[in-house]
Design an enzyme around this catalytic site. Sequence first.
Site, PDB file in Angstrom:
ATOM      1  N   THR A 281      -3.288  -7.515  -1.691  1.00 46.29           N
ATOM      2  CA  THR A 281      -2.902  -6.283  -2.412  1.00 46.29           C
ATOM      3  C   THR A 281      -1.794  -6.293  -3.259  1.00 46.29           C
ATOM      4  O   THR A 281      -2.125  -5.744  -4.425  1.00 46.29           O
ATOM      5  CB  THR A 281      -2.530  -5.523  -1.219  1.00 46.29           C
ATOM      6  OG1 THR A 281      -1.632  -6.096  -0.349  1.00 46.29           O
ATOM      7  CG2 THR A 281      -3.574  -4.930  -0.330  1.00 46.29           C
ATOM      8  N   PHE A 402      -0.646   3.788   0.240  1.00 40.57           N
ATOM      9  CA  PHE A 402      -0.374   3.030   1.226  1.00 40.57           C
ATOM     10  C   PHE A 402      -0.778   3.523   2.541  1.00 40.57           C
ATOM     11  O   PHE A 402      -0.426   3.206   3.533  1.00 40.57           O
ATOM     12  CB  PHE A 402       1.078   2.829   1.379  1.00 40.57           C
ATOM     13  CG  PHE A 402       1.582   2.083   0.080  1.00 40.57           C
ATOM     14  CD1 PHE A 402       1.471   0.529   0.370  1.00 40.57           C
ATOM     15  CD2 PHE A 402       2.285   2.639  -0.922  1.00 40.57           C
ATOM     16  CE1 PHE A 402       2.091  -0.144  -0.475  1.00 40.57           C
ATOM     17  CE2 PHE A 402       2.685   1.628  -1.896  1.00 40.57           C
ATOM     18  CZ  PHE A 402       2.570   0.309  -1.696  1.00 40.57           C
ATOM     19  N   CYS A 409       1.041   1.740   5.817  1.00 40.06           N
ATOM     20  CA  CYS A 409       1.407   0.514   5.375  1.00 40.06           C
ATOM     21  C   CYS A 409       2.754   0.203   5.827  1.00 40.06           C
ATOM     22  O   CYS A 409       3.670   0.837   5.360  1.00 40.06           O
ATOM     23  CB  CYS A 409       1.225   0.143   3.806  1.00 40.06           C
ATOM     24  SG  CYS A 409       1.681  -1.606   3.517  1.00 40.06           S
TER      25      CYS A 409
END
Length: 462
Positions: A281, A402, A409
Amino acid sequence: MSGASSPTVALPHPKDRHPLFGDAKAIDPSRPTQTEYQLAQELGPIYELMFGPDYRLLVVTGTELAQEVWDETRFEKHVAAPLERLREVTGDGLFMAYSSEPVWGIAHRILTPGFVKPAMAIYHDAMVASIESMFEYWQGAGARPRVNLTQDLNSLTFELIGRAGFSTSFSAFAHGGDADLHPFLTQLNRAMWWISTVSNSTPMERVRLERQHGQQYKDDLVALHEYGLELAGTRAAEPRQGSKDLLDLMLTTVDPDTGEKLPAENIAYQVVSFLLAGQETTAGTLGFALHYLMQQPEIADRVRAEVQEVCGDSPIAYEQVAKLRYTRCVVDETLRLWPSAPGYFRAARADTELGGCWPVREGEPIFVLTLGLHRNEDWHDPLTFDPDRFLPGRDKGPYRPFGVGPRACIGRQFALHEAVLTLALATRRYNFVPDSDYTLAVHEQLTLKPENLYATLEHRVS
Ligand code: MNH
Protein backbone atom coordinates in the site's frame (compact mmCIF):
# COMPACT_ATOMS: atom_id res chain seq x y z
CA MET A 1 -39.80 6.38 -4.71
CA SER A 2 -42.10 5.79 -1.76
CA GLY A 3 -40.67 5.38 1.74
CA ALA A 4 -42.32 2.01 2.31
CA SER A 5 -40.83 0.51 -0.81
CA SER A 6 -41.21 -3.17 -1.61
CA PRO A 7 -38.21 -5.51 -1.22
CA THR A 8 -38.39 -6.25 -4.93
CA VAL A 9 -36.62 -3.03 -5.98
CA ALA A 10 -34.06 -4.17 -8.52
CA LEU A 11 -30.54 -2.85 -8.14
CA PRO A 12 -28.63 -1.75 -11.22
CA HIS A 13 -26.25 -4.40 -12.52
CA PRO A 14 -24.05 -5.01 -15.57
CA LYS A 15 -25.86 -6.10 -18.72
CA ASP A 16 -25.41 -9.62 -20.16
CA ARG A 17 -25.74 -11.37 -16.84
CA HIS A 18 -25.00 -15.11 -17.08
CA PRO A 19 -27.48 -17.45 -15.28
CA LEU A 20 -24.64 -19.39 -13.64
CA PHE A 21 -21.60 -17.14 -13.53
CA GLY A 22 -23.58 -13.98 -12.96
CA ASP A 23 -21.54 -10.85 -13.67
CA ALA A 24 -18.09 -12.44 -13.45
CA LYS A 25 -17.46 -11.71 -17.14
CA ALA A 26 -18.05 -8.00 -16.58
CA ILE A 27 -14.99 -7.80 -14.34
CA ASP A 28 -11.49 -7.88 -15.80
CA PRO A 29 -9.66 -10.25 -13.39
CA SER A 30 -6.36 -8.40 -13.89
CA ARG A 31 -7.92 -5.06 -12.86
CA PRO A 32 -11.11 -5.81 -10.88
CA THR A 33 -11.55 -2.58 -8.91
CA GLN A 34 -10.71 -0.45 -11.93
CA THR A 35 -13.49 -2.20 -13.88
CA GLU A 36 -15.79 -1.75 -10.89
CA TYR A 37 -15.02 1.97 -10.99
CA GLN A 38 -15.97 2.09 -14.68
CA LEU A 39 -19.18 0.20 -13.89
CA ALA A 40 -19.99 2.71 -11.15
CA GLN A 41 -19.83 5.48 -13.73
CA GLU A 42 -22.42 3.63 -15.83
CA LEU A 43 -24.59 2.17 -13.07
CA GLY A 44 -24.54 4.81 -10.32
CA PRO A 45 -23.76 5.14 -6.60
CA ILE A 46 -24.83 1.58 -5.76
CA TYR A 47 -25.01 -1.51 -7.94
CA GLU A 48 -24.89 -5.25 -7.54
CA LEU A 49 -22.59 -7.92 -8.91
CA MET A 50 -23.57 -11.58 -8.87
CA PHE A 51 -20.73 -14.12 -8.66
CA GLY A 52 -22.62 -17.39 -8.97
CA PRO A 53 -26.34 -17.92 -8.39
CA ASP A 54 -26.41 -16.85 -4.74
CA TYR A 55 -23.32 -14.77 -4.11
CA ARG A 56 -24.18 -11.10 -4.35
CA LEU A 57 -21.79 -8.20 -3.84
CA LEU A 58 -23.03 -4.62 -3.47
CA VAL A 59 -20.66 -1.91 -4.70
CA VAL A 60 -21.07 1.53 -3.14
CA THR A 61 -19.51 4.79 -4.42
CA GLY A 62 -22.11 7.39 -3.36
CA THR A 63 -21.39 9.69 -0.41
CA GLU A 64 -24.63 9.23 1.57
CA LEU A 65 -24.66 5.48 1.00
CA ALA A 66 -21.02 5.20 2.11
CA GLN A 67 -21.75 7.23 5.23
CA GLU A 68 -24.52 4.76 6.11
CA VAL A 69 -22.23 1.79 5.55
CA TRP A 70 -19.50 3.41 7.69
CA ASP A 71 -21.94 3.63 10.63
CA GLU A 72 -20.48 1.15 13.09
CA THR A 73 -23.82 0.69 14.89
CA ARG A 74 -25.43 -0.78 11.76
CA PHE A 75 -22.46 -2.19 9.83
CA GLU A 76 -19.05 -3.74 10.54
CA LYS A 77 -15.91 -4.90 8.76
CA HIS A 78 -16.54 -8.02 6.72
CA VAL A 79 -13.93 -10.64 5.84
CA ALA A 80 -15.35 -11.37 2.37
CA ALA A 81 -14.68 -14.33 0.09
CA PRO A 82 -11.52 -13.03 -1.65
CA LEU A 83 -10.23 -12.05 1.78
CA GLU A 84 -10.88 -15.53 3.15
CA ARG A 85 -7.98 -16.52 0.93
CA LEU A 86 -5.84 -13.72 2.33
CA ARG A 87 -6.49 -15.29 5.71
CA GLU A 88 -4.50 -18.27 4.54
CA VAL A 89 -1.52 -15.89 4.38
CA THR A 90 -2.08 -13.69 7.42
CA GLY A 91 -4.04 -16.09 9.62
CA ASP A 92 -5.54 -14.49 12.70
CA GLY A 93 -3.19 -11.49 12.48
CA LEU A 94 -4.95 -8.12 12.94
CA PHE A 95 -5.67 -7.60 9.26
CA MET A 96 -7.78 -10.68 8.63
CA ALA A 97 -8.89 -11.67 12.15
CA TYR A 98 -12.64 -11.87 12.68
CA SER A 99 -13.81 -9.17 15.08
CA SER A 100 -15.39 -11.96 17.12
CA GLU A 101 -12.02 -13.64 17.73
CA PRO A 102 -10.65 -12.64 21.17
CA VAL A 103 -7.12 -12.56 19.75
CA TRP A 104 -8.05 -9.53 17.63
CA GLY A 105 -8.79 -7.47 20.75
CA ILE A 106 -5.70 -8.71 22.55
CA ALA A 107 -3.43 -7.88 19.62
CA HIS A 108 -5.16 -4.54 19.01
CA ARG A 109 -4.65 -3.43 22.62
CA ILE A 110 -1.04 -4.67 22.72
CA LEU A 111 -0.07 -3.10 19.39
CA THR A 112 -1.94 0.23 19.46
CA PRO A 113 0.73 2.00 21.58
CA GLY A 114 3.24 1.07 18.85
CA PHE A 115 1.22 2.89 16.20
CA VAL A 116 0.13 6.14 17.84
CA LYS A 117 1.67 9.30 16.38
CA PRO A 118 4.30 9.86 19.12
CA ALA A 119 5.53 6.28 18.62
CA MET A 120 6.82 7.37 15.20
CA ALA A 121 9.72 9.00 17.06
CA ILE A 122 10.94 5.45 17.81
CA TYR A 123 10.98 4.50 14.12
CA HIS A 124 12.11 7.80 12.61
CA ASP A 125 15.85 7.09 12.43
CA ALA A 126 15.31 3.60 11.02
CA MET A 127 12.99 5.11 8.40
CA VAL A 128 15.61 7.69 7.39
CA ALA A 129 18.31 5.00 7.23
CA SER A 130 16.13 2.84 4.96
CA ILE A 131 15.43 5.76 2.62
CA GLU A 132 19.14 6.59 2.52
CA SER A 133 19.98 2.99 1.65
CA MET A 134 17.80 3.45 -1.44
CA PHE A 135 19.67 6.66 -2.30
CA GLU A 136 22.99 4.83 -1.92
CA TYR A 137 21.73 2.11 -4.21
CA TRP A 138 20.77 4.74 -6.78
CA GLN A 139 24.14 6.42 -6.26
CA GLY A 140 25.81 3.20 -7.35
CA ALA A 141 23.83 3.24 -10.61
CA GLY A 142 25.75 6.16 -12.10
CA ALA A 143 25.61 9.94 -12.38
CA ARG A 144 22.22 10.24 -14.06
CA PRO A 145 20.63 6.81 -13.62
CA ARG A 146 17.27 5.70 -14.97
CA VAL A 147 15.70 3.79 -12.08
CA ASN A 148 12.75 1.43 -11.80
CA LEU A 149 10.63 3.27 -9.25
CA THR A 150 7.89 0.63 -9.10
CA GLN A 151 10.42 -1.96 -8.02
CA ASP A 152 12.64 0.23 -5.86
CA LEU A 153 9.74 1.70 -3.87
CA ASN A 154 8.58 -1.83 -3.13
CA SER A 155 12.04 -2.65 -1.83
CA LEU A 156 12.03 0.57 0.19
CA THR A 157 8.78 -0.02 2.06
CA PHE A 158 9.80 -3.63 2.68
CA GLU A 159 13.20 -2.63 4.03
CA LEU A 160 11.65 0.18 6.05
CA ILE A 161 9.01 -1.92 7.84
CA GLY A 162 11.71 -4.52 8.50
CA ARG A 163 14.12 -2.04 10.06
CA ALA A 164 11.56 0.12 11.87
CA GLY A 165 9.18 -2.61 13.01
CA PHE A 166 11.45 -5.58 13.52
CA SER A 167 14.98 -4.10 13.68
CA THR A 168 15.84 -6.41 10.78
CA SER A 169 17.40 -5.50 7.46
CA PHE A 170 16.28 -7.49 4.42
CA SER A 171 19.27 -6.03 2.55
CA ALA A 172 16.73 -4.97 -0.05
CA PHE A 173 19.23 -2.63 -1.69
CA ALA A 174 22.32 -4.76 -1.29
CA HIS A 175 22.02 -6.17 -4.82
CA GLY A 176 20.47 -5.04 -8.06
CA GLY A 177 17.72 -6.62 -10.07
CA ASP A 178 14.71 -8.83 -9.63
CA ALA A 179 16.73 -12.02 -9.26
CA ASP A 180 18.04 -10.87 -5.91
CA LEU A 181 14.71 -10.16 -4.24
CA HIS A 182 14.53 -11.46 -0.68
CA PRO A 183 12.81 -14.88 -0.70
CA PHE A 184 10.07 -13.57 1.59
CA LEU A 185 9.16 -10.88 -0.96
CA THR A 186 9.19 -13.36 -3.84
CA GLN A 187 6.93 -15.73 -1.90
CA LEU A 188 4.62 -12.94 -0.83
CA ASN A 189 4.31 -11.52 -4.35
CA ARG A 190 3.58 -14.98 -5.73
CA ALA A 191 0.92 -15.66 -3.09
CA MET A 192 -0.73 -12.28 -3.76
CA TRP A 193 -0.75 -12.95 -7.48
CA TRP A 194 -2.41 -16.32 -6.91
CA ILE A 195 -5.09 -14.97 -4.57
CA SER A 196 -5.88 -12.01 -6.79
CA THR A 197 -6.10 -14.19 -9.91
CA VAL A 198 -8.09 -17.02 -8.36
CA SER A 199 -10.51 -14.66 -6.64
CA ASN A 200 -11.39 -13.04 -9.93
CA SER A 201 -11.72 -16.06 -12.20
CA THR A 202 -14.52 -18.46 -13.12
CA PRO A 203 -14.79 -21.87 -11.42
CA MET A 204 -13.42 -23.53 -14.58
CA GLU A 205 -10.37 -21.31 -14.73
CA ARG A 206 -9.90 -21.95 -11.04
CA VAL A 207 -9.49 -25.69 -11.61
CA ARG A 208 -6.70 -25.01 -14.09
CA LEU A 209 -4.97 -22.52 -11.80
CA GLU A 210 -5.19 -24.95 -8.92
CA ARG A 211 -3.52 -27.62 -10.99
CA GLN A 212 -0.75 -25.34 -12.27
CA HIS A 213 0.06 -23.24 -9.23
CA GLY A 214 -1.74 -24.77 -6.23
CA GLN A 215 1.28 -26.56 -4.81
CA GLN A 216 3.56 -23.55 -5.19
CA TYR A 217 1.00 -21.48 -3.30
CA LYS A 218 0.85 -24.03 -0.46
CA ASP A 219 4.65 -24.09 -0.22
CA ASP A 220 4.78 -20.30 -0.14
CA LEU A 221 2.22 -20.16 2.67
CA VAL A 222 4.32 -22.48 4.81
CA ALA A 223 7.53 -20.55 4.08
CA LEU A 224 5.95 -17.18 4.93
CA HIS A 225 4.63 -18.35 8.26
CA GLU A 226 7.91 -20.07 9.10
CA TYR A 227 9.76 -16.84 8.42
CA GLY A 228 7.53 -15.06 10.96
CA LEU A 229 8.06 -17.82 13.52
CA GLU A 230 11.80 -17.69 13.04
CA LEU A 231 12.00 -13.90 13.37
CA ALA A 232 9.96 -13.97 16.58
CA GLY A 233 11.80 -17.02 17.92
CA THR A 234 15.22 -15.47 17.41
CA ARG A 235 14.19 -12.30 19.20
CA ALA A 236 12.56 -14.16 22.07
CA ALA A 237 15.85 -16.00 22.57
CA GLU A 238 17.90 -12.80 22.43
CA PRO A 239 15.94 -9.85 23.86
CA ARG A 240 17.23 -6.38 22.96
CA GLN A 241 17.85 -3.36 25.15
CA GLY A 242 16.45 0.09 24.50
CA SER A 243 13.19 1.29 22.97
CA LYS A 244 10.70 -1.35 21.93
CA ASP A 245 10.06 -2.15 18.30
CA LEU A 246 6.86 -3.94 17.22
CA LEU A 247 8.42 -7.33 17.79
CA ASP A 248 9.43 -6.48 21.39
CA LEU A 249 5.96 -5.09 21.97
CA MET A 250 4.31 -8.32 20.86
CA LEU A 251 6.73 -10.57 22.71
CA THR A 252 6.78 -8.78 26.05
CA THR A 253 3.46 -6.95 26.54
CA VAL A 254 0.61 -8.37 28.58
CA ASP A 255 -2.88 -7.35 27.41
CA PRO A 256 -4.18 -4.93 30.07
CA ASP A 257 -7.76 -6.26 29.73
CA THR A 258 -7.27 -10.03 29.81
CA GLY A 259 -3.76 -10.42 31.24
CA GLU A 260 -2.94 -12.61 28.25
CA LYS A 261 0.09 -12.52 25.97
CA LEU A 262 0.06 -13.22 22.23
CA PRO A 263 0.77 -16.84 21.24
CA ALA A 264 3.89 -17.37 19.09
CA GLU A 265 1.75 -18.61 16.16
CA ASN A 266 -0.19 -15.38 16.22
CA ILE A 267 2.94 -13.21 16.46
CA ALA A 268 4.22 -14.93 13.33
CA TYR A 269 0.95 -14.08 11.54
CA GLN A 270 1.23 -10.47 12.74
CA VAL A 271 4.74 -10.27 11.27
CA VAL A 272 3.47 -11.50 7.90
CA SER A 273 0.45 -9.15 8.16
CA PHE A 274 2.61 -6.09 8.76
CA LEU A 275 5.02 -6.99 6.00
CA LEU A 276 2.06 -7.40 3.67
CA ALA A 277 -0.27 -4.59 4.76
CA GLY A 278 2.55 -2.17 5.44
CA GLN A 279 4.41 -2.68 2.23
CA GLU A 280 2.37 -2.80 -0.97
CA THR A 281 0.00 0.00 0.00
CA THR A 282 2.70 2.50 0.94
CA ALA A 283 4.87 1.60 -2.06
CA GLY A 284 1.89 2.19 -4.37
CA THR A 285 1.13 5.51 -2.69
CA LEU A 286 4.73 6.69 -3.12
CA GLY A 287 4.72 5.57 -6.76
CA PHE A 288 1.56 7.52 -7.59
CA ALA A 289 2.84 10.57 -5.70
CA LEU A 290 6.16 10.60 -7.57
CA HIS A 291 4.30 10.10 -10.85
CA TYR A 292 2.27 13.27 -10.25
CA LEU A 293 5.32 15.18 -8.98
CA MET A 294 7.00 14.32 -12.29
CA GLN A 295 3.95 15.25 -14.37
CA GLN A 296 3.38 18.51 -12.46
CA PRO A 297 6.90 19.76 -11.57
CA GLU A 298 5.47 22.94 -9.99
CA ILE A 299 4.13 20.70 -7.20
CA ALA A 300 7.58 19.16 -6.69
CA ASP A 301 9.01 22.70 -6.47
CA ARG A 302 6.52 23.61 -3.75
CA VAL A 303 7.51 20.48 -1.79
CA ARG A 304 11.17 21.51 -2.15
CA ALA A 305 10.44 25.04 -1.01
CA GLU A 306 8.62 23.71 2.05
CA VAL A 307 11.42 21.30 2.97
CA GLN A 308 13.92 24.14 2.56
CA GLU A 309 11.87 26.41 4.79
CA VAL A 310 11.32 23.81 7.54
CA CYS A 311 14.64 21.93 7.47
CA GLY A 312 17.11 23.83 5.31
CA ASP A 313 19.84 21.44 4.18
CA SER A 314 19.93 19.62 7.55
CA PRO A 315 18.71 16.10 8.16
CA ILE A 316 14.94 15.97 8.71
CA ALA A 317 14.13 15.50 12.40
CA TYR A 318 11.12 13.62 13.74
CA GLU A 319 9.34 16.81 14.93
CA GLN A 320 9.80 18.49 11.55
CA VAL A 321 7.77 15.91 9.65
CA ALA A 322 4.52 17.24 11.14
CA LYS A 323 5.47 20.71 9.85
CA LEU A 324 5.69 19.55 6.24
CA ARG A 325 2.03 20.47 5.70
CA TYR A 326 2.03 20.82 1.94
CA THR A 327 3.97 17.57 1.48
CA ARG A 328 1.30 15.92 3.60
CA CYS A 329 -1.36 17.40 1.27
CA VAL A 330 0.45 15.71 -1.63
CA VAL A 331 0.15 12.37 0.19
CA ASP A 332 -3.51 12.98 1.06
CA GLU A 333 -4.34 13.89 -2.53
CA THR A 334 -2.50 10.83 -3.81
CA LEU A 335 -4.62 8.63 -1.54
CA ARG A 336 -7.74 10.39 -2.77
CA LEU A 337 -7.16 9.92 -6.49
CA TRP A 338 -5.48 6.51 -6.18
CA PRO A 339 -6.35 4.91 -2.85
CA SER A 340 -3.77 2.13 -2.94
CA ALA A 341 -6.19 -0.06 -0.99
CA PRO A 342 -9.01 0.66 -3.46
CA GLY A 343 -11.88 -0.41 -1.21
CA TYR A 344 -12.95 -2.51 1.76
CA PHE A 345 -15.79 -4.80 2.72
CA ARG A 346 -18.53 -4.07 5.21
CA ALA A 347 -21.64 -6.03 6.19
CA ALA A 348 -24.89 -5.21 7.97
CA ARG A 349 -25.19 -6.38 11.59
CA ALA A 350 -28.90 -7.13 10.96
CA ASP A 351 -31.22 -7.08 7.92
CA THR A 352 -31.67 -3.47 6.91
CA GLU A 353 -32.23 -1.07 3.99
CA LEU A 354 -29.65 1.12 2.32
CA GLY A 355 -30.68 4.56 1.10
CA GLY A 356 -34.14 3.83 2.51
CA CYS A 357 -34.98 1.46 -0.34
CA TRP A 358 -32.38 -1.20 -1.06
CA PRO A 359 -32.86 -4.24 1.16
CA VAL A 360 -29.61 -5.66 2.52
CA ARG A 361 -29.35 -8.96 4.35
CA GLU A 362 -27.36 -9.41 7.53
CA GLY A 363 -23.78 -10.44 6.75
CA GLU A 364 -23.92 -9.98 2.97
CA PRO A 365 -20.82 -8.26 1.57
CA ILE A 366 -20.87 -4.57 0.67
CA PHE A 367 -17.78 -3.19 -1.04
CA VAL A 368 -17.03 0.47 -0.36
CA LEU A 369 -15.09 1.27 -3.52
CA THR A 370 -13.01 4.25 -2.43
CA LEU A 371 -11.53 4.40 -5.93
CA GLY A 372 -15.00 5.54 -7.08
CA LEU A 373 -16.14 7.29 -3.90
CA HIS A 374 -13.08 9.58 -3.82
CA ARG A 375 -13.87 10.72 -7.37
CA ASN A 376 -17.60 11.21 -7.08
CA GLU A 377 -19.52 14.42 -7.82
CA ASP A 378 -18.99 15.71 -4.27
CA TRP A 379 -15.40 16.51 -5.21
CA HIS A 380 -14.75 19.49 -7.46
CA ASP A 381 -12.96 18.52 -10.67
CA PRO A 382 -12.25 15.05 -9.21
CA LEU A 383 -9.90 13.72 -11.89
CA THR A 384 -7.38 16.55 -11.41
CA PHE A 385 -4.45 15.96 -9.04
CA ASP A 386 -4.52 19.02 -6.79
CA PRO A 387 -2.95 18.80 -3.31
CA ASP A 388 -4.33 22.28 -2.44
CA ARG A 389 -7.79 20.80 -1.96
CA PHE A 390 -6.47 19.33 1.32
CA LEU A 391 -5.41 22.71 2.72
CA PRO A 392 -7.44 23.73 5.79
CA GLY A 393 -10.72 25.49 5.04
CA ARG A 394 -11.30 23.97 1.59
CA ASP A 395 -14.47 22.04 0.73
CA LYS A 396 -13.81 18.35 0.78
CA GLY A 397 -15.76 15.37 -0.47
CA PRO A 398 -15.92 11.86 0.98
CA TYR A 399 -12.48 10.53 1.97
CA ARG A 400 -11.60 7.37 3.91
CA PRO A 401 -8.47 5.77 2.39
CA PHE A 402 -7.62 3.97 5.64
CA GLY A 403 -11.03 2.44 6.30
CA VAL A 404 -13.32 3.15 9.25
CA GLY A 405 -14.17 2.04 12.76
CA PRO A 406 -12.14 -0.13 15.12
CA ARG A 407 -10.88 -2.18 12.17
CA ALA A 408 -9.50 0.86 10.32
CA CYS A 409 -5.80 0.85 9.42
CA ILE A 410 -3.63 0.62 12.52
CA GLY A 411 -0.61 1.62 10.41
CA ARG A 412 -2.01 4.98 9.28
CA GLN A 413 0.42 7.20 11.20
CA PHE A 414 3.29 4.94 10.24
CA ALA A 415 2.39 5.14 6.55
CA LEU A 416 1.89 8.91 6.60
CA HIS A 417 5.17 9.55 8.42
CA GLU A 418 6.99 7.23 6.04
CA ALA A 419 5.43 8.75 2.93
CA VAL A 420 5.96 12.40 3.87
CA LEU A 421 9.55 11.70 4.92
CA THR A 422 10.35 9.80 1.71
CA LEU A 423 8.87 12.47 -0.57
CA ALA A 424 10.64 15.26 1.33
CA LEU A 425 14.06 13.59 1.29
CA ALA A 426 13.75 12.39 -2.30
CA THR A 427 12.59 15.67 -3.87
CA ARG A 428 15.23 17.63 -1.98
CA ARG A 429 17.92 15.34 -3.32
CA TYR A 430 16.79 14.67 -6.89
CA ASN A 431 14.97 16.00 -9.89
CA PHE A 432 12.82 13.12 -11.07
CA VAL A 433 12.57 13.17 -14.87
CA PRO A 434 9.83 10.95 -16.33
CA ASP A 435 10.14 8.88 -19.48
CA SER A 436 8.69 11.18 -22.15
CA ASP A 437 6.34 8.49 -23.48
CA TYR A 438 5.02 7.27 -20.11
CA THR A 439 1.28 7.20 -19.57
CA LEU A 440 -0.01 6.00 -16.23
CA ALA A 441 -0.95 2.32 -16.23
CA VAL A 442 -2.20 0.95 -12.95
CA HIS A 443 -1.22 -2.51 -11.82
CA GLU A 444 -3.69 -4.23 -9.55
CA GLN A 445 -3.07 -7.10 -7.19
CA LEU A 446 -5.49 -6.39 -4.34
CA THR A 447 -3.64 -3.08 -4.07
CA LEU A 448 -2.98 -0.50 -6.78
CA LYS A 449 0.36 0.80 -8.00
CA PRO A 450 1.74 2.49 -11.12
CA GLU A 451 3.06 -0.08 -13.55
CA ASN A 452 6.59 0.20 -14.95
CA LEU A 453 7.19 3.63 -13.52
CA TYR A 454 10.73 4.79 -14.27
CA ALA A 455 12.54 8.04 -13.56
CA THR A 456 15.85 9.50 -14.59
CA LEU A 457 17.49 11.03 -11.55
CA GLU A 458 19.34 14.33 -11.57
CA HIS A 459 21.26 15.01 -8.40
CA ARG A 460 20.45 18.36 -6.81
CA VAL A 461 22.78 18.40 -3.78
CA SER A 462 26.06 16.64 -3.27
MN1 MNH B 1 -3.23 -0.55 6.52
C1 MNH B 1 -6.02 -2.11 7.74
C2 MNH B 1 -5.13 0.97 4.10
C3 MNH B 1 -0.48 1.20 5.47
C4 MNH B 1 -1.28 -2.27 8.74
N1 MNH B 1 -5.19 -0.59 6.00
C5 MNH B 1 -6.21 -1.27 6.65
C6 MNH B 1 -7.45 -0.96 6.03
C7 MNH B 1 -7.19 -0.10 5.00
C8 MNH B 1 -5.79 0.14 4.99
C9 MNH B 1 -8.21 0.49 4.03
C10 MNH B 1 -8.82 -1.52 6.44
C11 MNH B 1 -9.13 -2.77 5.66
C12 MNH B 1 -10.52 -3.31 5.89
O1 MNH B 1 -11.40 -2.58 6.38
O2 MNH B 1 -10.75 -4.45 5.52
N2 MNH B 1 -2.87 0.79 5.01
C13 MNH B 1 -3.78 1.29 4.14
C14 MNH B 1 -3.13 2.25 3.27
C15 MNH B 1 -1.82 2.31 3.66
C16 MNH B 1 -1.66 1.40 4.77
C17 MNH B 1 -3.81 2.98 2.14
C18 MNH B 1 -0.67 3.13 3.15
C19 MNH B 1 -0.79 4.21 2.43
N3 MNH B 1 -1.24 -0.54 7.00
C20 MNH B 1 -0.29 0.31 6.51
C21 MNH B 1 0.94 0.12 7.23
C22 MNH B 1 0.73 -0.88 8.15
C23 MNH B 1 -0.65 -1.29 8.00
C24 MNH B 1 2.22 0.90 6.97
C25 MNH B 1 1.66 -1.50 9.17
C26 MNH B 1 2.85 -1.09 9.44
N4 MNH B 1 -3.58 -1.95 7.94
C27 MNH B 1 -2.62 -2.54 8.74
C28 MNH B 1 -3.26 -3.50 9.64
C29 MNH B 1 -4.64 -3.45 9.36
C30 MNH B 1 -4.81 -2.46 8.28
C31 MNH B 1 -2.55 -4.36 10.66
C32 MNH B 1 -5.75 -4.25 10.05
C33 MNH B 1 -6.21 -3.51 11.29
C34 MNH B 1 -7.27 -4.29 12.06
O3 MNH B 1 -8.20 -4.81 11.45
O4 MNH B 1 -7.15 -4.34 13.30
